[in-house]
Design a protein around this motif. Structure first.
Motif, PDB file in Angstrom:
ATOM      1  N   GLY A 157      30.903 -44.235  11.256  1.00  0.00           N
ATOM      2  CA  GLY A 157      31.204 -45.529  11.657  1.00  0.00           C
ATOM      3  C   GLY A 157      32.370 -46.261  11.878  1.00  0.00           C
ATOM      4  N   HIS A 158      33.419 -45.431  11.612  1.00  0.00           N
ATOM      5  CA  HIS A 158      35.006 -46.043  11.603  1.00  0.00           C
ATOM      6  C   HIS A 158      35.401 -45.414  13.069  1.00  0.00           C
ATOM      7  CE1 HIS A 158      34.710 -46.325   7.583  1.00  0.00           C
ATOM      8  NE2 HIS A 158      34.445 -45.057   7.141  1.00  0.00           N
ATOM      9  N   PHE A 159      36.404 -46.526  13.212  1.00  0.00           N
ATOM     10  CA  PHE A 159      37.122 -46.456  14.566  1.00  0.00           C
ATOM     11  C   PHE A 159      38.009 -45.169  14.466  1.00  0.00           C
ATOM     12  CE2 PHE A 159      41.570 -47.084  16.429  1.00  0.00           C
ATOM     13  CZ  PHE A 159      40.830 -47.200  17.816  1.00  0.00           C
ATOM     14  N   VAL A 160      37.769 -44.374  15.586  1.00  0.00           N
ATOM     15  CA  VAL A 160      38.596 -43.015  15.647  1.00  0.00           C
ATOM     16  C   VAL A 160      39.830 -43.418  16.382  1.00  0.00           C
ATOM     17  CG1 VAL A 160      38.825 -40.855  16.946  1.00  0.00           C
ATOM     18  CG2 VAL A 160      36.523 -41.711  15.827  1.00  0.00           C
ATOM     19  N   GLU A 161      41.009 -43.054  15.567  1.00  0.00           N
ATOM     20  CA  GLU A 161      42.446 -43.545  16.109  1.00  0.00           C
ATOM     21  C   GLU A 161      43.149 -42.503  16.909  1.00  0.00           C
ATOM     22  OE1 GLU A 161      44.999 -44.506  12.843  1.00  0.00           O
ATOM     23  OE2 GLU A 161      44.050 -46.649  12.543  1.00  0.00           O
ATOM     24  N   GLU A 162      42.540 -41.258  16.683  1.00  0.00           N
ATOM     25  CA  GLU A 162      43.405 -39.934  17.272  1.00  0.00           C
ATOM     26  C   GLU A 162      42.654 -39.693  18.743  1.00  0.00           C
ATOM     27  OE1 GLU A 162      46.208 -38.742  16.153  1.00  0.00           O
ATOM     28  OE2 GLU A 162      45.789 -39.963  14.265  1.00  0.00           O
ATOM     29  N   GLY A 163      43.482 -39.326  19.527  1.00  0.00           N
ATOM     30  CA  GLY A 163      42.969 -39.171  21.013  1.00  0.00           C
ATOM     31  C   GLY A 163      44.144 -38.644  21.766  1.00  0.00           C
ATOM     32  N   VAL A 164      43.845 -38.609  23.352  1.00  0.00           N
ATOM     33  CA  VAL A 164      44.723 -38.305  24.174  1.00  0.00           C
ATOM     34  C   VAL A 164      45.392 -39.224  25.120  1.00  0.00           C
ATOM     35  CG1 VAL A 164      43.879 -35.690  23.870  1.00  0.00           C
ATOM     36  CG2 VAL A 164      42.848 -37.251  25.566  1.00  0.00           C
ATOM     37  N   TYR A 165      44.971 -40.443  24.937  1.00  0.00           N
ATOM     38  CA  TYR A 165      45.335 -41.261  26.097  1.00  0.00           C
ATOM     39  C   TYR A 165      46.505 -41.969  25.642  1.00  0.00           C
ATOM     40  CZ  TYR A 165      45.181 -45.367  29.047  1.00  0.00           C
ATOM     41  OH  TYR A 165      45.049 -46.077  30.082  1.00  0.00           O
ATOM     42  N   ARG A 166      47.499 -42.235  26.527  1.00  0.00           N
ATOM     43  CA  ARG A 166      48.866 -42.433  26.362  1.00  0.00           C
ATOM     44  C   ARG A 166      49.196 -43.749  27.050  1.00  0.00           C
ATOM     45  NH1 ARG A 166      52.642 -38.851  24.174  1.00  0.00           N
ATOM     46  NH2 ARG A 166      51.865 -36.766  23.824  1.00  0.00           N
ATOM     47  N   ILE A 167      49.722 -44.846  26.487  1.00  0.00           N
ATOM     48  CA  ILE A 167      50.211 -45.854  27.274  1.00  0.00           C
ATOM     49  C   ILE A 167      51.797 -46.142  27.322  1.00  0.00           C
ATOM     50  CG2 ILE A 167      48.249 -47.134  26.559  1.00  0.00           C
ATOM     51  CD1 ILE A 167      49.710 -48.585  24.772  1.00  0.00           C
ATOM     52  N   PRO A 168      52.385 -46.324  28.373  1.00  0.00           N
ATOM     53  CA  PRO A 168      53.828 -46.587  28.212  1.00  0.00           C
ATOM     54  C   PRO A 168      54.255 -47.583  27.272  1.00  0.00           C
ATOM     55  CG  PRO A 168      52.847 -47.114  30.581  1.00  0.00           C
ATOM     56  CD  PRO A 168      51.743 -47.128  29.390  1.00  0.00           C
ATOM     57  N   GLY A 169      55.356 -47.010  26.641  1.00  0.00           N
ATOM     58  CA  GLY A 169      56.056 -47.990  25.410  1.00  0.00           C
ATOM     59  C   GLY A 169      55.527 -47.409  24.124  1.00  0.00           C
ATOM     60  N   VAL A 170      54.474 -46.400  23.971  1.00  0.00           N
ATOM     61  CA  VAL A 170      54.175 -45.804  22.865  1.00  0.00           C
ATOM     62  C   VAL A 170      54.168 -44.392  22.909  1.00  0.00           C
ATOM     63  CG1 VAL A 170      52.274 -45.673  20.995  1.00  0.00           C
ATOM     64  CG2 VAL A 170      52.417 -47.898  22.366  1.00  0.00           C
ATOM     65  N   GLN A 171      55.073 -43.724  21.888  1.00  0.00           N
ATOM     66  CA  GLN A 171      55.295 -42.092  22.089  1.00  0.00           C
ATOM     67  C   GLN A 171      54.071 -41.444  21.989  1.00  0.00           C
ATOM     68  OE1 GLN A 171      58.252 -41.126  23.331  1.00  0.00           O
ATOM     69  NE2 GLN A 171      59.094 -43.358  23.384  1.00  0.00           N
ATOM     70  N   SER A 172      53.281 -41.792  21.019  1.00  0.00           N
ATOM     71  CA  SER A 172      52.097 -40.861  20.565  1.00  0.00           C
ATOM     72  C   SER A 172      50.995 -41.176  21.377  1.00  0.00           C
ATOM     73  CB  SER A 172      52.101 -40.936  18.977  1.00  0.00           C
ATOM     74  OG  SER A 172      51.848 -42.030  18.528  1.00  0.00           O
ATOM     75  N   PRO A 173      49.988 -40.568  21.672  1.00  0.00           N
ATOM     76  CA  PRO A 173      48.593 -40.870  22.154  1.00  0.00           C
ATOM     77  C   PRO A 173      47.732 -41.140  21.236  1.00  0.00           C
ATOM     78  CG  PRO A 173      48.826 -38.397  21.886  1.00  0.00           C
ATOM     79  CD  PRO A 173      50.012 -38.949  21.417  1.00  0.00           C
ATOM     80  N   GLY A 174      46.543 -41.593  21.673  1.00  0.00           N
ATOM     81  CA  GLY A 174      45.278 -42.125  20.710  1.00  0.00           C
ATOM     82  C   GLY A 174      44.138 -42.342  21.438  1.00  0.00           C
ATOM     83  N   SER A 175      43.133 -42.390  20.919  1.00  0.00           N
ATOM     84  CA  SER A 175      42.087 -43.029  21.464  1.00  0.00           C
ATOM     85  C   SER A 175      41.979 -44.052  22.342  1.00  0.00           C
ATOM     86  CB  SER A 175      40.641 -43.017  20.443  1.00  0.00           C
ATOM     87  OG  SER A 175      40.785 -44.059  19.665  1.00  0.00           O
ATOM     88  N   ARG A 176      41.270 -44.172  23.416  1.00  0.00           N
ATOM     89  CA  ARG A 176      41.257 -45.118  24.535  1.00  0.00           C
ATOM     90  C   ARG A 176      40.449 -46.157  24.148  1.00  0.00           C
ATOM     91  NH1 ARG A 176      40.344 -43.770  30.883  1.00  0.00           N
ATOM     92  NH2 ARG A 176      40.562 -46.037  31.724  1.00  0.00           N
ATOM     93  N   ILE A 177      41.089 -47.602  24.138  1.00  0.00           N
ATOM     94  CA  ILE A 177      40.282 -48.645  23.897  1.00  0.00           C
ATOM     95  C   ILE A 177      40.240 -49.325  25.158  1.00  0.00           C
ATOM     96  CG2 ILE A 177      40.256 -50.963  22.639  1.00  0.00           C
ATOM     97  CD1 ILE A 177      41.980 -49.606  20.492  1.00  0.00           C
ATOM     98  N   ARG A 178      39.102 -49.414  25.903  1.00  0.00           N
ATOM     99  CA  ARG A 178      38.802 -50.231  27.145  1.00  0.00           C
ATOM    100  C   ARG A 178      38.800 -51.542  26.846  1.00  0.00           C
ATOM    101  NH1 ARG A 178      35.746 -45.421  27.894  1.00  0.00           N
ATOM    102  NH2 ARG A 178      34.082 -46.616  27.891  1.00  0.00           N
ATOM    103  N   MET A 179      39.312 -52.382  27.298  1.00  0.00           N
ATOM    104  CA  MET A 179      39.204 -53.957  27.106  1.00  0.00           C
ATOM    105  C   MET A 179      38.804 -54.737  28.489  1.00  0.00           C
ATOM    106  SD  MET A 179      42.626 -54.403  24.987  1.00  0.00           S
ATOM    107  CE  MET A 179      42.380 -56.098  24.699  1.00  0.00           C
ATOM    108  N   ALA A 180      37.704 -55.284  28.505  1.00  0.00           N
ATOM    109  CA  ALA A 180      37.312 -56.176  29.671  1.00  0.00           C
ATOM    110  C   ALA A 180      37.363 -57.538  29.457  1.00  0.00           C
ATOM    111  CB  ALA A 180      35.893 -55.664  29.799  1.00  0.00           C
ATOM    112  N   PHE A 181      38.261 -58.236  30.077  1.00  0.00           N
ATOM    113  CA  PHE A 181      38.568 -59.567  29.873  1.00  0.00           C
ATOM    114  C   PHE A 181      37.397 -60.242  31.237  1.00  0.00           C
ATOM    115  CE2 PHE A 181      42.210 -57.916  28.427  1.00  0.00           C
ATOM    116  CZ  PHE A 181      42.677 -58.804  27.640  1.00  0.00           C
ATOM    117  N   GLU A 182      36.560 -60.902  30.435  1.00  0.00           N
ATOM    118  CA  GLU A 182      35.464 -61.572  31.328  1.00  0.00           C
ATOM    119  C   GLU A 182      35.616 -63.011  31.991  1.00  0.00           C
ATOM    120  OE1 GLU A 182      31.878 -61.294  29.052  1.00  0.00           O
ATOM    121  OE2 GLU A 182      31.496 -59.225  29.388  1.00  0.00           O
ATOM    122  N   LYS A 183      35.498 -63.069  33.105  1.00  0.00           N
ATOM    123  CA  LYS A 183      35.706 -64.558  33.692  1.00  0.00           C
ATOM    124  C   LYS A 183      37.025 -65.038  33.030  1.00  0.00           C
ATOM    125  CE  LYS A 183      30.873 -65.483  33.901  1.00  0.00           C
ATOM    126  NZ  LYS A 183      29.648 -66.431  33.406  1.00  0.00           N
TER     127      LYS A 183
END
Length: 403
Positions: A157-183
């Motif tokens: 039940g813990h957040f999984v940090e490790e993954g293969v998703y990359r974002i510009p500005g961060v050198q190492s990959p991590g697990s993907r956090i999808r963020m939905a801003f509603e209305k």
């Protein structure tokens, strides 16, 4: 004077605040349980200023844990929510660098991306046995808007940090956090276009000149001012955005835009709140040179934060920028249409489900490109904007402060 004695300074009490330090998106910040702070919010500032190292207005924040930049001097305050359909409440605090001040006027999307992982690992959100993915519903108290984070959890039940998703500005990959801003529309002003128009011409005064520039004032997840680079004075287009002359001009535009959006009564009042509205310069995206198959983004942006050039782009800058790209008449929409012609691709939805359609907007910034997904209904009202981030817990324990 002979015989004169100097009275000793009053001794400050050393105190300890339970906290977690996290990298969230392209920012770093202090994550704190609401119950570990005083009940009265007006008593938070001295604690946070001391913890981050800004109580003495030190631009290096040497007596605190802040990183001497606006992107590494942030605080998230999290608590279980009593609102229906919401898991946690989250308050964002921007701690100034080089000044003894805090700003709670807006949200930070990058720091928000760490709220879901923090809530999961701190036991604020229940994870059922067998779950591998969890939706965390977060209410941002700064803007009165809700966002939903979908993240991966392990068998404990813990957040999984490790993954293969990359974002510009961060050198190492991590697990993907999808963020939905509603209305997201009208987060502070109540309107997507607070000025009543998608584009405005504003008169800007600086110590060096007076001129007119085109802007689009958009309020979606955060109030933002987008400046048409083509209307900047020629003297500015010939220098780097980080030069003092450029920064002075951009701050002047931001203050005028704040008045236009109804966020301040005067430019003098607008100067007192550096965090809201935020501002960015937009222009045509770069054309790909290395490979003919490279994607041409929809828009290129140079963002600013607390009077300095932002290293990449705020999450709550990407949201209004993408919404503006889908809003007819804005400067961003004009640029996106020109980019579409260069790609020889029509402006069509990426997907359509029922009465909702989703468009992908690709934003170019200094560190790379960021895809953003905008969902609109048949009345062209934006119902949701989705992006992805990664996050990592860096330390946990107690931060020492003195008041």
């Amino acid at each position: 004077m002979p015989g004169r004695t100097i009275a000793p300074l009053p001794r400050k009490a050393r105190r300890y605040l339970p906290a977690v330090w996290m990298r969230a998106g392209t920012s770093k910040g202090l994550f704190i349980h609401r119950h570990d702070l005083p009940a009265r919010e007006d008593e938070w500032a001295p604690i946070l200023l001391s913890a981050m190292g800004s109580n003495d207005s030190d631009s290096m924040q040497l007596n605190g844990i802040g990183g001497a930049t606006s992107t590494t001097s942030k605080v998230a305050i999290v608590a279980p929510s009593h609102r229906q359909g919401v898991d946690v409440d989250y308050t964002f605090i921007q701690v100034a660098v080089g000044a003894s001040a805090v700003d709670a006027s807006g949200n930070c999307g990058n720091i928000a991306s760490g709220v879901g992982p923090f809530a999961i690992d701190e036991g604020l959100v229940k994870v059922e046995p067998g779950q591998t993915e969890v939706d965390v519903r977060i209410y941002n108290t700064n803007t009165g808007r809700t966002l939903v984070e979908t993240l991966e959890v392990d068998e404990e039940g813990h957040f999984v940090e490790e993954g293969v998703y990359r974002i510009p500005g961060v050198q190492s990959p991590g697990s993907r956090i999808r963020m939905a801003f509603e209305k997201p529309a009208g987060s502070k002003t109540g309107r997507l276009l607070p000025s009543g128009a998608p584009t405005n011409i504003v008169n800007v005064h600086t110590s060096r000149s007076t001129c007119h520039v085109r802007i689009s004032a958009v309020d979606a997840a955060n109030p933002f001012i987008f400046v048409d680079e083509a209307t900047l004075p020629r003297s500015l287009r010939a220098i780097q955005p980080g030069e003092p002359q450029y920064l002075e001009f951009i701050e002047s535009v931001r203050r005028v835009g704040a008045v236009l959006m109804g966020l301040a009564k005067s430019v003098e009042e607008a100067a007192l709140t550096r965090g809201t509205p935020k501002i960015a310069v937009v222009t045509m995206p770069s054309l790909p040179h290395k490979t003919p198959t490279a994607v041409i983004p929809d828009v290129r942006v140079t963002a600013f934060s607390m009077g300095k050039v932002h290293g990449s782009l705020q999450m709550t800058g990407a949201v209004p920028l993408a919404v503006a790209a889908c809003t007819e008449g804005t400067i961003v929409h004009e640029i996106a249409q020109r980019a579409a012609k260069l790609r020889h691709t029509p402006e069509v939805p990426l997907a359509r489900v029922g009465d909702k359609e989703t468009r992908e907007i690709v934003i170019e910034h200094a560190k790379g490109v960021m895809p953003v997904y905008v969902e609109k209904d048949t009345q062209s009202v934006v119902s949701k904007v989705t992006l992805s981030r990664t996050a990592r817990r860096l330390f946990e324990g107690q931060v020492v402060y003195a008041v």
